[in-house]
Write a protein that holds these residues in place. Sequence first.
Motif, short mmCIF file in Angstrom:
data_model
loop_
_atom_site.label_atom_id
_atom_site.label_comp_id
_atom_site.label_asym_id
_atom_site.label_seq_id
_atom_site.Cartn_x
_atom_site.Cartn_y
_atom_site.Cartn_z
N VAL A 100 -149.93 -14.48 -16.09
CA VAL A 100 -149.82 -15.32 -14.90
C VAL A 100 -150.21 -14.46 -13.71
CG1 VAL A 100 -148.23 -16.54 -13.38
CG2 VAL A 100 -148.08 -16.85 -15.85
N ARG A 156 -146.85 -23.66 -6.48
CA ARG A 156 -145.65 -23.69 -7.32
C ARG A 156 -144.42 -23.32 -6.49
NH1 ARG A 156 -145.35 -22.58 -13.22
NH2 ARG A 156 -147.56 -22.03 -13.18
N SER A 185 -130.03 -16.73 -18.74
CA SER A 185 -130.49 -17.46 -17.55
C SER A 185 -130.10 -18.93 -17.62
CB SER A 185 -132.01 -17.31 -17.41
OG SER A 185 -132.35 -15.96 -17.15
N LEU A 244 -132.41 -25.67 -9.56
CA LEU A 244 -132.44 -24.41 -10.29
C LEU A 244 -133.57 -24.47 -11.30
CD1 LEU A 244 -128.62 -24.19 -11.03
CD2 LEU A 244 -129.89 -22.80 -9.40
N ALA A 245 -134.40 -23.45 -11.29
CA ALA A 245 -135.47 -23.37 -12.27
C ALA A 245 -135.22 -22.17 -13.16
CB ALA A 245 -136.82 -23.24 -11.58
N VAL A 246 -135.26 -22.40 -14.44
CA VAL A 246 -135.10 -21.31 -15.41
C VAL A 246 -136.47 -21.03 -16.04
CG1 VAL A 246 -134.00 -20.58 -17.56
CG2 VAL A 246 -132.75 -22.02 -15.93
N GLY A 247 -136.97 -19.84 -15.83
CA GLY A 247 -138.18 -19.43 -16.52
C GLY A 247 -139.45 -20.07 -15.99
N ARG A 248 -139.54 -20.23 -14.69
CA ARG A 248 -140.73 -20.85 -14.13
C ARG A 248 -141.97 -20.01 -14.43
NH1 ARG A 248 -141.02 -24.25 -9.17
NH2 ARG A 248 -138.81 -23.82 -8.84
N ASN A 249 -141.84 -18.72 -14.34
CA ASN A 249 -142.90 -17.80 -14.74
C ASN A 249 -142.40 -17.12 -16.01
OD1 ASN A 249 -144.41 -15.44 -15.18
ND2 ASN A 249 -144.87 -15.22 -13.01
N PRO A 250 -143.11 -17.33 -17.12
CA PRO A 250 -142.59 -16.77 -18.38
C PRO A 250 -142.88 -15.28 -18.52
CG PRO A 250 -144.64 -17.92 -18.79
CD PRO A 250 -144.34 -18.11 -17.32
N ARG A 251 -142.48 -14.53 -17.52
CA ARG A 251 -142.81 -13.09 -17.48
C ARG A 251 -142.25 -12.36 -18.69
NH1 ARG A 251 -142.51 -11.92 -12.52
NH2 ARG A 251 -141.84 -13.90 -11.64
N ARG A 275 -138.97 -14.59 -26.40
CA ARG A 275 -138.32 -15.12 -25.21
C ARG A 275 -136.80 -15.22 -25.39
NH1 ARG A 275 -135.38 -16.46 -22.17
NH2 ARG A 275 -135.40 -18.07 -20.55
N ASN A 304 -132.16 -12.34 -13.25
CA ASN A 304 -132.49 -13.01 -14.50
C ASN A 304 -133.67 -13.95 -14.24
OD1 ASN A 304 -131.36 -15.20 -13.13
ND2 ASN A 304 -129.38 -14.96 -14.14
N ARG A 305 -133.81 -14.98 -15.06
CA ARG A 305 -134.97 -15.87 -14.93
C ARG A 305 -134.68 -17.12 -14.08
NH1 ARG A 305 -139.03 -14.76 -18.84
NH2 ARG A 305 -138.41 -13.12 -20.28
N VAL A 306 -133.58 -17.11 -13.37
CA VAL A 306 -133.20 -18.29 -12.58
C VAL A 306 -133.75 -18.17 -11.16
CG1 VAL A 306 -131.27 -19.63 -11.65
CG2 VAL A 306 -131.11 -18.61 -13.93
N GLU A 307 -134.38 -19.26 -10.71
CA GLU A 307 -134.79 -19.37 -9.31
C GLU A 307 -134.04 -20.52 -8.67
OE1 GLU A 307 -139.44 -17.96 -9.08
OE2 GLU A 307 -138.89 -19.97 -8.46
N ILE A 308 -133.51 -20.27 -7.49
CA ILE A 308 -132.72 -21.27 -6.79
C ILE A 308 -133.55 -21.78 -5.62
CG2 ILE A 308 -130.55 -21.69 -5.56
CD1 ILE A 308 -129.57 -18.99 -6.85
N ALA A 309 -133.59 -23.09 -5.46
CA ALA A 309 -134.23 -23.68 -4.28
C ALA A 309 -133.15 -24.45 -3.53
CB ALA A 309 -135.38 -24.59 -4.68
#
Lengths: 346, 346, 346, 346
Positions: A284, B269, C140, C265-272, C295, D274-279
């Motif tokens: 990405v 995004r 996460s 809340l987004a978990v794993g938006r970018n699968p880094r 993963r 971690n893999r969480v993003e907060i908006a």
Amino acid sequence: MTAPDLSAHAPLRIGVVGLGRLGKRHAQNLAYRVRGAALAAVCSPLDEELAWARGALPAAREYRDYAALLDDREIDAVWLVTPSALHAQQIVDALRAGKHVFCEKPLSLDLAECERVLREAQRQPHLQATIGFMRRFDPSYRDAYDKIQAGLIGRPFMVRSQTCDQNDPDGFFVRFAPTSGGIFLDCTVHDIDVARWLLGKPNAKRVYAAGTVALHDGLREFGDVDNGVAICEFEHGRLAMFYASRTMAHGNDTGSEVIGTAGSLAVGRNPRLNRVEIADVHGVRNECTPTFFDRFEDAFLYEAQAFVAAVQSGEQSGATLADALEATRIGNALRRSLETGQAVTL
Amino acid sequence: MTAPDLSAHAPLRIGVVGLGRLGKRHAQNLAYRVRGAALAAVCSPLDEELAWARGALPAAREYRDYAALLDDREIDAVWLVTPSALHAQQIVDALRAGKHVFCEKPLSLDLAECERVLREAQRQPHLQATIGFMRRFDPSYRDAYDKIQAGLIGRPFMVRSQTCDQNDPDGFFVRFAPTSGGIFLDCTVHDIDVARWLLGKPNAKRVYAAGTVALHDGLREFGDVDNGVAICEFEHGRLAMFYASRTMAHGNDTGSEVIGTAGSLAVGRNPRLNRVEIADVHGVRNECTPTFFDRFEDAFLYEAQAFVAAVQSGEQSGATLADALEATRIGNALRRSLETGQAVTL
Amino acid sequence: MTAPDLSAHAPLRIGVVGLGRLGKRHAQNLAYRVRGAALAAVCSPLDEELAWARGALPAAREYRDYAALLDDREIDAVWLVTPSALHAQQIVDALRAGKHVFCEKPLSLDLAECERVLREAQRQPHLQATIGFMRRFDPSYRDAYDKIQAGLIGRPFMVRSQTCDQNDPDGFFVRFAPTSGGIFLDCTVHDIDVARWLLGKPNAKRVYAAGTVALHDGLREFGDVDNGVAICEFEHGRLAMFYASRTMAHGNDTGSEVIGTAGSLAVGRNPRLNRVEIADVHGVRNECTPTFFDRFEDAFLYEAQAFVAAVQSGEQSGATLADALEATRIGNALRRSLETGQAVTL
Amino acid sequence: MTAPDLSAHAPLRIGVVGLGRLGKRHAQNLAYRVRGAALAAVCSPLDEELAWARGALPAAREYRDYAALLDDREIDAVWLVTPSALHAQQIVDALRAGKHVFCEKPLSLDLAECERVLREAQRQPHLQATIGFMRRFDPSYRDAYDKIQAGLIGRPFMVRSQTCDQNDPDGFFVRFAPTSGGIFLDCTVHDIDVARWLLGKPNAKRVYAAGTVALHDGLREFGDVDNGVAICEFEHGRLAMFYASRTMAHGNDTGSEVIGTAGSLAVGRNPRLNRVEIADVHGVRNECTPTFFDRFEDAFLYEAQAFVAAVQSGEQSGATLADALEATRIGNALRRSLETGQAVTL
């Protein structure tokens, strides 16, 4: 000389001097995108640049000679986008001719020259004179500045700032090494100005610099490097770290971070080109701004708008001549530190 | 009527109709930032809007009546930023008066009205008529489009696209629910147009929609929702998923993703406001674009520049009336699906 | 049968059934990384799998026959990592033999079979029986769940969730198409479970699905697709959107977003893949997790730890059989919708 | 003494010395998560630590006295998680007792002490002796290292590395200022080791350091700072910049960047938890790792696994005593530079 009479609605009549790549952009901004500005004249010794102006700009008087342009009474301000070595004298001449002055950075690589310009400007306090440290007008830098003023990060005490150009395999810039003043005076001056601006203009006390030639061996004969690092200690316990590079693989990676007692602000940590993210076999990713020219497109415009507003209001906007002098002073000290391997006290 | 004679250097004389928030922006862009455009006239029934124009714009003829403006022979094009219900008739009238037309979306919520406009336009093939789906001119959307054309992601087969507004606690938009056509016709039309544009304009075959009222109960009486989701199946195995919301906490979160056989492209995004990242007690964060107005500031400008270029070149730019009709057709089907709970075949 | 007597310090004696790739991981976790667990036995009909166990695991009893393992009184729990078609009967048999059961998803593709297992489990309330929806144990996802419980995003009303595998050019999975149940039952069941879990286990009311074959034409004969999308409407105005793909170019891109009235809340938006960012000619990028196996490495471990803790405490952990039945019910409805092109009411 | 006889299957019998927070973690890793390791003994002068061991660890012999543990013939290796001032002598004693040694960093703040340990180790070449620079075992750092070895970024010539702790308003660490050696020896040693490791272990030639007290005035009496910056010049034109802070608002922000002639690699640029993003109202954000303890949880485990593998294979793994000596040498020079305001040549 007296300052031009600018009524609220009279546009500021500007003469752009120098029509290289950056001069062209300034001229177009002033011609089409800056309210209150009128592109009254252009000045260049080169036929092709004047020809370009005829095609790309609205009708403007043409000069090949800077002195002739200064004699033009229908010009209120000059916009200097000329070789650095000419800046100081051209500013002095403009001020003496009663013109406001915008000049691209640097003011001069020579401290005595800087001081000479400042003395002249002090004699003409009614004239605006600004050096084009355009980052101050980049919306993100401006936002960071405003947030700091609003106290978001507490007391700011440290800046990390970098100016990193994408590598030019042709090493075009190596040819300018003899006159560029070296990487710190050519690139890091921007970071010096940013650090001073964001930290409240503290005085520098001591600097240290180091560097390396990663790719462009041709720099060695001029004592220059293509990657340089530096520490600058200011009064009141403020600090700055600088990094300048000519060898980035991914693009122009220019940004700054301000660290305060309650948080930090990073401008441009990822030099993303736009809002597009690509997901493919490479992972990405986002593409990057290729040059400072792309990165600071908006800043050049806002800088011009601010200059016109400053003339109209009589209030300073952007970097003063004194700011530019300080940037040169610190940049020179960095160069000396690089040469000697010793810390330099200011 | 014949098309206006536009020599290479004659500016396109434009009359802006409607000077609300968006009309003001269009007028300023056309007045100061679009080469080849001349803001010749403004039209509004409201005193305060005309007064604003006098202060903020260069001198332009003023009209309170649209028909009078159409009679002005010194106007080549009209720029409609009027209530949606007026669009169709105003376009027809403009075309009949021999003016090029730029009109904000939507063309009409009524399919028959859309078709009526198309028929009129077919009679005037020398006139430009464009509906303002401005995302096509956003630099990031444009970059994604270009990358798709260049084959970067292989064959694109799916789009996910969303139009999500920051919540307005006052629920101002609820008052427009009776006439907005509902969330899919008001918001998702943009996503429909994006999907068609990025997927190569396939025909839609079947749609399904669902929705919920998360915060604004006042919408229920109009059969509308404040969060809607939809699937649209196109011919040739192409797909789209849509999401529209009025209730985002963090800002206007509008973006799209195109998925192809060799990669995918995501536009927006993270709806970041600028290049600033904040690190503080809340973590590492960026602020977001508050409204579509901020998010698409550049797109509105480029859209206007492209329209002028299109008139000059005679080539279509941006969304055609037929594109706008398709967006309405699909948006209507989504609304019907939401009402019935059934898939709707087109 | 009665439940095994597990004193505080007696380890849970586990028999792992099935030693394919995932079975091997479970066995190693149970053998070396789960306190309170003892890997007492392994069961596989394949010589090479048993040989692997001898080399890679601590000494454990070997079984080729599941029934024989169930007769082993020194085993407290079975860990089923067997073909999906065997799950239901194997769980029933285990419960009847008085063993706790962990079983990989899915419970069964057949709703009646699911119900049969639930009835058996109701007769053995002292036995733990869990289906391995491991995302619930990913740190996460768990963090997102906890934040929702704490009210961070207000009332959650919508989930967007996806299960997207990196494309396998060999199309290995196509061979399993006849028995996998299709993309929704094979992949989207995870998203269904996530949506129900994060939204408070609402009942599903109606679903709609669509799909396309982007790359793997071999799927057509089984009525399956390699890219599927779906909408699921739950009671109380809750919604979910799902996306499943077998054709990602960049890796396994599995993640979820929960949208609430006060945030999302987004978990794993970018699968880094990890914390490394690369800046080079491709831009700024990160590599991605290649498979779900990478993963969710930690999730498989925490899931096992939680199961042992659940047996010790007597409290349920992870997805219940009823949760698994709901996932199958919704997944079946999605399949039916894909086949018919109609919304399916539950 | 001879090295312990470790047949392929005989576990390495380890005695953990010191059961503070970090010692507890090491002990648990060795007890439950490291194949080939047996936690044979624990050693602590504190009742509560030994009591904790009884409850949380498998049965192990208890020692209050380090010398007694060294007399235990059933112990193959010692794991020192003791106060820094004890490290050097404890390592020497362990080597003389024929034990392999893992010791937490630093080896010693005193260069002569470091050298004394190296001399002893040279007499016992069959014994492993490693200092716990755990970043080398962090998966992301390891990935960066592997990518460099594979040539991904061309020739690496510069490292930027930082160790930044979240601010502790209680200033707990100020109490350790008298014995910590100062911020460069306490924190930056990690960055020094990372830089040397990633740049191919070049010799340092010259260093410069500066610092400031942003929040913790109590440090002044010890000549220490809570924010320090440094430049380190290595031979062959390699460079490093370091930053250490005790006052971050957002968490432990520890990371490194390696810049090469064909690209750069950044590890941990965003210290995401971690893999969480907060908006939400704060924008789009992620939480951060609060402490190094959380950030390097996996690294501590992999480090222990690697140590056991190293003993089994007879090959060195991780930082050698010589690496640790170099880190101390450079760290001491940084401290001297901070004190004198002069560059220090090594």
